[in-house]
Enzyme design. Structure first.
Site, PDB file in Angstrom:
ATOM      1  N   TYR A 189       0.812  -1.239   0.049  1.00  0.00           N
ATOM      2  CA  TYR A 189      -0.132  -0.077   0.104  1.00  0.00           C
ATOM      3  C   TYR A 189       0.891   1.224  -0.067  1.00  0.00           C
ATOM      4  CZ  TYR A 189      -3.433  -3.353   1.512  1.00  0.00           C
ATOM      5  OH  TYR A 189      -4.423  -4.551   1.452  1.00  0.00           O
ATOM      6  N   PRO A 240     -15.474  -5.457   2.880  1.00  0.00           N
ATOM      7  CA  PRO A 240     -16.847  -6.285   3.101  1.00  0.00           C
ATOM      8  C   PRO A 240     -18.175  -5.294   2.697  1.00  0.00           C
ATOM      9  CG  PRO A 240     -15.925  -5.039   4.986  1.00  0.00           C
ATOM     10  CD  PRO A 240     -14.893  -4.957   4.060  1.00  0.00           C
ATOM     11  N   LEU A 241     -17.780  -3.789   2.241  1.00  0.00           N
ATOM     12  CA  LEU A 241     -18.947  -2.824   1.569  1.00  0.00           C
ATOM     13  C   LEU A 241     -18.872  -3.004   0.123  1.00  0.00           C
ATOM     14  CD1 LEU A 241     -18.746  -0.015   4.521  1.00  0.00           C
ATOM     15  CD2 LEU A 241     -20.124  -2.132   4.299  1.00  0.00           C
ATOM     16  N   GLY A 242     -18.094  -3.985  -0.558  1.00  0.00           N
ATOM     17  CA  GLY A 242     -18.189  -3.963  -1.722  1.00  0.00           C
ATOM     18  C   GLY A 242     -17.403  -2.762  -2.372  1.00  0.00           C
ATOM     19  N   ARG A 243     -16.284  -2.573  -1.837  1.00  0.00           N
ATOM     20  CA  ARG A 243     -15.547  -1.209  -2.101  1.00  0.00           C
ATOM     21  C   ARG A 243     -16.194  -0.190  -2.261  1.00  0.00           C
ATOM     22  NH1 ARG A 243     -10.456  -3.262  -4.116  1.00  0.00           N
ATOM     23  NH2 ARG A 243     -10.591  -5.472  -4.405  1.00  0.00           N
ATOM     24  N   GLY A 244     -17.007   0.073  -0.947  1.00  0.00           N
ATOM     25  CA  GLY A 244     -18.088   1.346  -0.977  1.00  0.00           C
ATOM     26  C   GLY A 244     -19.344   1.250  -1.555  1.00  0.00           C
ATOM     27  N   PHE A 245     -19.564   0.324  -2.543  1.00  0.00           N
ATOM     28  CA  PHE A 245     -20.764   0.285  -3.594  1.00  0.00           C
ATOM     29  C   PHE A 245     -21.963  -0.033  -2.795  1.00  0.00           C
ATOM     30  CE2 PHE A 245     -23.843  -1.444  -6.754  1.00  0.00           C
ATOM     31  CZ  PHE A 245     -23.647  -0.346  -7.418  1.00  0.00           C
TER      32      PHE A 245
END
Length: 326
Positions: free
Chosen positions: A55, A204-209
């Site tokens: 990163y 876990p948030l679908g890359r924010g989606f």
């Protein structure tokens, strides 16, 4: 914040914090707010903090060193190696050899400003090196006191079994969400349950989606790496909004946010979610999901939503997917 057990006796907060986006990949960053967010995580008991040498490279580890400061002992710090970087940050392909594991661990210790890594993952499996050899080298780091626990990331069920037979794994990290459910079908989740290895779910948030904040590609900054992922192509976003809308409907019925429903679903599968955020307000919202109880009816409703709405687009590029579940 509750705590939970991963494998090999490692105790962590029931939800963690993914730090990647504080430095790279998701557009503009704010170091002052990032540092405040990390320290606020510790204040509310979110002690499981995830980073990697990749990163930046190195930038995120160095950021966490500044953020943790004299509070390092309050954190369970996880980092990863796998792609070989020289000290200038130039990549040289996958390297799972034990000698690189040691070099990467020693460098991560310097960048993190600590004398031990709590959880050291192999970021991606190197197909040119037997997993027994890689994990054996990682186990040497544990015996030498540089690392407390070891794990894998995006590994197949067969590889996990071979690795566990070599040395005890505390965790396997994989993308896992209502938006990315590969682990339910490829045998990984069943294998982890059988072998009593913890699952750590990134994105876990679908890359924010799944938060509902992304409705068109224009919602992503020009430098946001999600613009290059098939699932975030304009036509895929348009198709996938149906799933987001249905999750939002279920959330409203439970007086929760869509993000909290998505996180609670991961927790109901036995995973420890490490949602990434760069803001304290989002951190508080995410952490509250650990108190949200999902009933059998709630979970059944989500299964129906997923089956009916479906997901359009691959979760990563072809090159990225080729490196997963080896």
């Amino acid at each position: 914040m509750k705590t939970t057990q991963l494998g090999d006796g490692l105790t962590v907060s029931a939800q963690g914090l993914g730090a990647m986006g504080m430095s790279v990949f998701y557009g503009s960053t704010n170091e002052t707010e990032a540092i405040a967010t990390v320290r606020h995580a510790l204040d509310i008991g979110v002690n499981f903090i995830d980073t990697a040498e990749a990163y930046g490279p190195f930038a995120n580890e160095k950021l966490l060193a500044r953020a943790l400061g004299d509070r390092r002992d309050e954190a369970v710090l996880a980092t990863k190696f796998g792609t070989e970087f020289d000290d200038e940050g130039r990549p040289h392909g996958l390297n799972g050899r034990p000698e690189y594991a040691r070099r990467a661990a020693e460098r991560s210790l310097r960048h993190l400003g600590t004398d031990v890594i709590d959880l050291f993952y192999l970021h991606r499996v190197d197909p040119a090196v037997p997993i027994e050899e890689t994990v054996g080298g990682m186990a040497e780091l544990v015996r030498d006191g540089l690392v407390r626990h070891i794990g894998l990331s995006e590994a197949s069920a067969a590889t996990i079994r071979r690795a566990q037979a070599t040395a005890p794994l505390a965790a396997v990290q994989s993308e896992f969400s209502l938006f990315s459910r590969d682990l339910l079908d490829n045998g990984v989740l069943d294998t982890l349950r059988e072998l009593e290895i913890g699952l750590v779910a990134f994105s876990p948030l679908g890359r924010g989606f799944l938060t509902g904040a992304i409705t068109t590609v224009e919602d992503l900054e020009p430098g946001d790496a999600r613009r290059g992922l098939p699932r975030f192509a304009p036509e895929a976003i348009a198709a996938n909004l149906r799933l987001v809308e249905e999750v939002a409907r279920i959330a409203a019925a439970k007086d929760a946010t869509p993000a909290q429903i998505a996180l609670a679903w991961v927790q109901a599968q036995g995973g420890v979610a490490i949602p990434g955020t760069r803001h304290r307000s989002r951190l508080d919202e995410n952490a509250a999901a650990t108190e949200l109880v999902m009933t059998a009816d709630d979970l059944d409703a989500l299964e129906r939503v997923i089956t009916e709405a479906g997901v359009t687009g691959a979760r990563d590029t072809a090159a990225g997917l080729a490196m997963m579940h080896a």
